[in-house]
Design a protein around this motif. Structure first.
Motif, PDB file in Angstrom:
ATOM      1  N   ASP A 202       0.846  -1.192   0.000  1.00 55.60           N
ATOM      2  CA  ASP A 202       0.000   0.000   0.000  1.00 55.60           C
ATOM      3  C   ASP A 202       0.877   1.235   0.000  1.00 55.60           C
ATOM      4  N   LYS A 204      -0.221   4.161  -0.734  1.00 53.99           N
ATOM      5  CA  LYS A 204      -1.036   5.293  -0.319  1.00 53.99           C
ATOM      6  C   LYS A 204      -1.078   5.442   1.188  1.00 53.99           C
ATOM      7  N   ARG A 206      -0.365   6.469   4.905  1.00 56.30           N
ATOM      8  CA  ARG A 206       0.208   7.625   5.589  1.00 56.30           C
ATOM      9  C   ARG A 206       0.193   7.354   7.088  1.00 56.30           C
ATOM     10  N   GLU A 227       4.734  10.326   0.200  1.00 52.51           N
ATOM     11  CA  GLU A 227       3.983  10.944  -0.891  1.00 52.51           C
ATOM     12  C   GLU A 227       4.839  11.053  -2.143  1.00 52.51           C
ATOM     13  N   GLU A 230       5.355   7.630  -3.581  1.00 49.60           N
ATOM     14  CA  GLU A 230       4.172   7.198  -4.321  1.00 49.60           C
ATOM     15  C   GLU A 230       4.113   7.862  -5.694  1.00 49.60           C
ATOM     16  N   LYS A 231       4.382   9.185  -5.718  1.00 53.96           N
ATOM     17  CA  LYS A 231       4.355   9.884  -6.998  1.00 53.96           C
ATOM     18  C   LYS A 231       5.435   9.341  -7.930  1.00 53.96           C
ATOM     19  N   ASN A 234       4.396   5.981  -9.162  1.00 54.00           N
ATOM     20  CA  ASN A 234       3.353   6.089 -10.179  1.00 54.00           C
ATOM     21  C   ASN A 234       3.922   6.576 -11.507  1.00 54.00           C
TER      22      ASN A 234
END
Length: 510
Positions: A202, A204, A206, A227, A230-231, A234
């Motif tokens: 996961d 996402k 936090r 964050e 994750e970016k 992606n």
């Protein structure tokens, strides 16, 4: 050993040191004060006692009763008869108790000293005073006080201090473990989150519970890092997907021309080789050969094969040039720029675009707004940018028209290519400038690798230009590049050319 246990042990150890130091100091102070009071009273009582001192005898004179008579005892030691000393006189309480204070010899007798003794299980504090006459030691006055209560008090105090200190340490250790666990709970959450991120379950996730302390700062930092991870993940995943799709497209684009070239080469080799060998065999054996192609037919087949080879070679060349442009962009290549007249450049693009293969009609609008306009840029790259828009317009417009228009707005000029083709969906609009990306509606219907608009975006960025895209899913797209006008050699240019500025369409103004 865990951090929680280490912190608790350190805290408990420091607390133990502080408690021991505090207890020792407190006990010493109380003990000194308690025994100091008794010592002071003994010295005062010794000064009040009158002893008749003579070479023949030492006589203890009676004194008035005092509150201390019951606990203070007096003993006089005589050294005139023996240097070891003999007890000359004792107070009534010593006689009644049959107690004799121990005494030193004449050589060891020191004035104003205190000694602690225990006689028959009874503790005493004794004050000793020398009895002299003419500087000669005749005897020793001993004034003693019962100190059992004080010793019991100090003993109880030691027990209380020890028990309280031990209980405090145990309580502090237990509470310290609890507080350390509570304080380090956010770190456990950070560890759990890091483990889940490491497993890739996961991204996402936090970490909750951001406070204003150091743990809160760590939590905020890690949340920002998560964050960004994750970016980045992606973006990397999208890039990998795009690259896999590009590899598929590029493989198809390269395999097709290579197959065509190889097939045509094999055809040429077969046509000319079999004809020559067949003719030679017929001459030698006189056999009847199969019908052969005439020279004209062979030349026709050769021209068609060479034409196909040429087309496929140009197709591969365009793909290689696109990849080279993107490689230059990645390497930070800086475009050489100089002031150039924009009108001749656009006219040249409009003229060449008329020769491109197309099904749509090619329309060039008025170019009056470009009269006298100069921009700082690279002629070849600006032409490439416009050709990318025009070729895309031709490619995705099976019927209708592709129009080139120009606009002037304040200190910038717009070059617009509008088509009436298939349009771009709202979902695809944000990604049309991504590398290797092609709208799903166009894949398989039109050839291409999805690199053109990426190159156009890079060229625009190199010229400090902005790109504006408008499209409708039902059909029609408009690509506009806005270039900054160069006023370096004509500071009053804006006033002179104000009369030839055409109005910008409402769609552009919005």
């Amino acid at each position: 050993m865990s951090i929680r246990l280490r912190l608790t042990l350190w805290y408990s150890g420091l607390l133990a040191i502080v408690l021991i130091a505090f207890s020792v100091i407190m006990y010493v102070v109380v003990s000194q004060n308690t025994m100091g009071v008794i010592k002071t009273r003994l010295a005062n009582e010794a000064d009040k006692i009158v002893v008749q001192v003579s070479p023949d005898d030492l006589d203890l004179k009676p004194r008035a009763s005092s509150p201390f008579d019951l606990i203070i005892a007096v003993q006089v030691v005589n050294y005139t008869q023996s240097f070891e000393g003999v007890v000359n006189t004792k107070s009534s309480n010593l006689i009644a108790s049959n107690i004799t204070f121990p005494f030193p010899s004449a050589k060891q007798a020191i004035d104003g000293t205190y000694r602690t003794v225990t006689l028959s299980g009874t503790p005493f504090l004794i004050y000793e005073k020398r009895l002299e006459l003419g500087g000669q030691l005749l005897g020793l006055l001993q004034v003693g006080a019962y100190t059992g209560k004080e010793i019991d008090y100090l003993s109880q105090m030691r027990v209380i201090i020890g028990a309280a200190g031990l209980a405090s340490l145990v309580l502090a250790f237990v509470i310290g473990l609890f507080l350390a666990r509570k304080a380090l709970r956010p770190i456990e959450k950070v560890t759990e989150a890091a483990e889940r991120v490491q497993s890739g379950s996961d991204l996402k996730l936090r970490i909750p519970g951001e406070s204003q302390d150091e743990i809160g700062r760590l939590t905020r930092t890690l949340n920002h890092m998560l964050e960004r991870v994750e970016k980045a993940y992606n973006v990397l995943e999208e890039s990998n997907t795009a690259q896999r799709r590009f590899v598929s497209d590029a493989s198809h684009e390269l395999r097709t021309p290579l197959t065509t070239i190889r097939g045509n080469v094999d055809l040429l080799e077969k046509v000319w080789t079999e004809t020559s060998s067949g003719a030679a065999a017929e001459e030698q054996d006189g056999a009847i050969a199969k019908p052969r192609l005439s020279l004209a037919e062979r030349e026709e087949l050769s021209r068609e094969a060479l034409h196909d080879i040429s087309d496929e070679a140009r197709r591969m060349s365009r793909l290689v040039n696109d990849l080279l442009s993107l490689a230059r962009a990645d390497a930070g290549y800086v475009v050489d720029k100089e002031p150039i007249e924009l009108l001749p450049l656009v006219e040249e693009v409009a003229r060449r675009a008329g020769f491109l293969p197309r099904k749509a009609e090619w329309v060039v609008g008025p170019l009056d707004a470009l009269v006298g306009i100069r921009v700082v840029g690279n002629r070849d790259y600006l032409m490439q940018l416009l050709f990318i828009f025009i070729e895309n317009g031709f490619k995705y417009t099976p019927a209708g028209e592709v129009r080139l228009e120009v606009y002037r707005q304040d200190d910038r000029v717009g070059l617009s290519v509008t088509d009436t083709g298939i349009g771009i969906s709202k979902a695809d609009m944000p990604r049309i400038f991504d590398r290797f990306y092609r709208a799903d509606e166009s894949r398989g219907q039109t050839s291409g690798t999805g690199l053109g608009l990426s190159i156009a975006k890079w060229i625009a960025d190199m010229h400090r230009a902005s790109l504006d895209v408008q499209s409708r899913p039902e059909g029609g797209s408009r690509f506009t590049v806005w270039l900054p006008v160069d006023f370096s050699d004509r500071p009053d240019y804006g006033i002179i050319e104000a009369s030839v500025r055409p109005a910008v369409p409402e769609s552009e103004q919005s």
